[in-house]
Design an enzyme around this catalytic site. Structure first.
Site, PDB file in Angstrom:
ATOM      1  N   ARG A  83       0.854  -1.193   0.000  1.00  0.00           N
ATOM      2  CA  ARG A  83       0.000   0.000   0.000  1.00  0.00           C
ATOM      3  C   ARG A  83       0.884   1.236   0.000  1.00  0.00           C
ATOM      4  NH1 ARG A  83      -4.965   2.063   2.293  1.00  0.00           N
ATOM      5  NH2 ARG A  83      -4.991   4.238   1.650  1.00  0.00           N
ATOM      6  N   ARG A  92      -5.339   1.748  -4.651  1.00  0.00           N
ATOM      7  CA  ARG A  92      -4.547   1.093  -3.597  1.00  0.00           C
ATOM      8  C   ARG A  92      -4.595  -0.406  -3.791  1.00  0.00           C
ATOM      9  NH1 ARG A  92      -7.989   3.485  -0.034  1.00  0.00           N
ATOM     10  NH2 ARG A  92      -7.432   5.395  -1.097  1.00  0.00           N
ATOM     11  N   ASP A  95      -6.898  -1.942   1.145  1.00  0.00           N
ATOM     12  CA  ASP A  95      -7.375  -0.962   2.123  1.00  0.00           C
ATOM     13  C   ASP A  95      -8.058  -1.754   3.235  1.00  0.00           C
ATOM     14  OD1 ASP A  95      -7.507   1.843   2.420  1.00  0.00           O
ATOM     15  OD2 ASP A  95      -9.643   1.772   2.121  1.00  0.00           O
ATOM     16  N   ASP A  97     -10.186  -0.868   6.528  1.00  0.00           N
ATOM     17  CA  ASP A  97     -10.768   0.205   7.346  1.00  0.00           C
ATOM     18  C   ASP A  97     -11.559  -0.408   8.503  1.00  0.00           C
ATOM     19  OD1 ASP A  97      -9.931   2.404   5.841  1.00  0.00           O
ATOM     20  OD2 ASP A  97     -11.670   2.357   4.518  1.00  0.00           O
TER      21      ASP A  97
HETATM   22  N1  GSY Z   1     -16.198   1.786  -4.670  1.00  0.00           N
HETATM   23  C1  GSY Z   1     -15.210   2.267  -3.878  1.00  0.00           C
HETATM   24  N2  GSY Z   1     -14.860   3.565  -3.962  1.00  0.00           N
HETATM   25  C2  GSY Z   1     -13.871   4.023  -3.155  1.00  0.00           C
HETATM   26  N3  GSY Z   1     -13.323   5.275  -3.043  1.00  0.00           N
HETATM   27  C3  GSY Z   1     -12.366   5.211  -2.122  1.00  0.00           C
HETATM   28  S1  GSY Z   1     -11.406   6.527  -1.663  1.00  0.00           S
HETATM   29  N4  GSY Z   1     -12.260   3.953  -1.615  1.00  0.00           N
HETATM   30  C4  GSY Z   1     -11.282   3.487  -0.623  1.00  0.00           C
HETATM   31  C5  GSY Z   1     -11.925   3.215   0.699  1.00  0.00           C
HETATM   32  O1  GSY Z   1     -11.976   4.394   1.410  1.00  0.00           O
HETATM   33  C6  GSY Z   1     -13.199   3.177  -2.245  1.00  0.00           C
HETATM   34  C7  GSY Z   1     -13.588   1.809  -2.162  1.00  0.00           C
HETATM   35  O2  GSY Z   1     -13.061   0.984  -1.389  1.00  0.00           O
HETATM   36  N5  GSY Z   1     -14.590   1.415  -3.005  1.00  0.00           N
END
Ligand code: GSY
Length: 158
Positions: A83, A92, A95, A97
């Site tokens: 990452r 990335r 991720d 979270d």
């Molecule tokens: N569909 C989608 N859109 C996203 N935009 C971000 S920033 N992220 C990263 C998570 O914060 C994502 C994601 O995991 N999925």
């Protein structure tokens, strides 16, 4: 024993492999037990939209780690899977979270729980509904049919 929910995402190939490796590393951690795993959803990027589609999922774990220890573990796994935090909202490899930790409200420099955006992200709520639907009907500002139509629109766009 503490219960936590983690959202996972990847939009750099091999996306599925990164998700699998992240889950494997969590599973191998002596203070973490994985209790439930959602399905895997292909989702259009929200926020920074000029990037590849994501694969998203969510898991429920039990852990003896504190919230910040769990965050450290997630960040170590993200780092071990390459990452890079070049662009904040950019692509990335993986991720992780933390969404919820027990029913605690936590507000620190590094960590806010419940995750402040989870209630507005279909890519988080749909996997969570796989795991524990009754937990999220009360959190969803948009009703479930709106969320599902958003997801099916993505399917139709292909
Ligand atoms: N569909 C989608 N859109 C996203 N935009 C971000 S920033 N992220 C990263 C998570 O914060 C994502 C994601 O995991 N999925």
């Amino acid at each position: 024993m503490n219960q936590a929910y983690i959202a996972l995402g990847s939009n750099i190939e091999p996306r599925l492999e990164y998700l699998q490796l992240a889950i494997q590393r969590l599973k191998e951690h002596r203070s973490i037990q994985i209790k439930k795993v959602s399905g895997i959803y292909e989702t259009a990027p929200v926020g920074f939209t000029d990037q590849n589609d994501f694969l998203n999922m969510a898991i429920r774990i039990e852990t003896t780690l504190s919230p910040l220890e769990l965050l450290d573990t997630c960040q170590e796994i993200e780092h071990s899977l390459g990452r890079k935090r070049e662009i904040k909202w950019g692509p990335r490899t993986i991720d992780l979270d933390i969404l919820l930790y027990n029913q605690e409200n936590i507000e620190t420099e590094r960590l806010t729980l419940p995750h402040p955006s989870m209630h507005e992200r279909a890519f988080v709520l749909m996997p969570l509904m796989d795991i524990n639907h009754h937990l999220y009907l009360s959190h969803i500002e948009k009703d479930v049919s709106t969320l599902i139509s958003e997801m099916s629109l993505k399917e139709k766009e292909g």
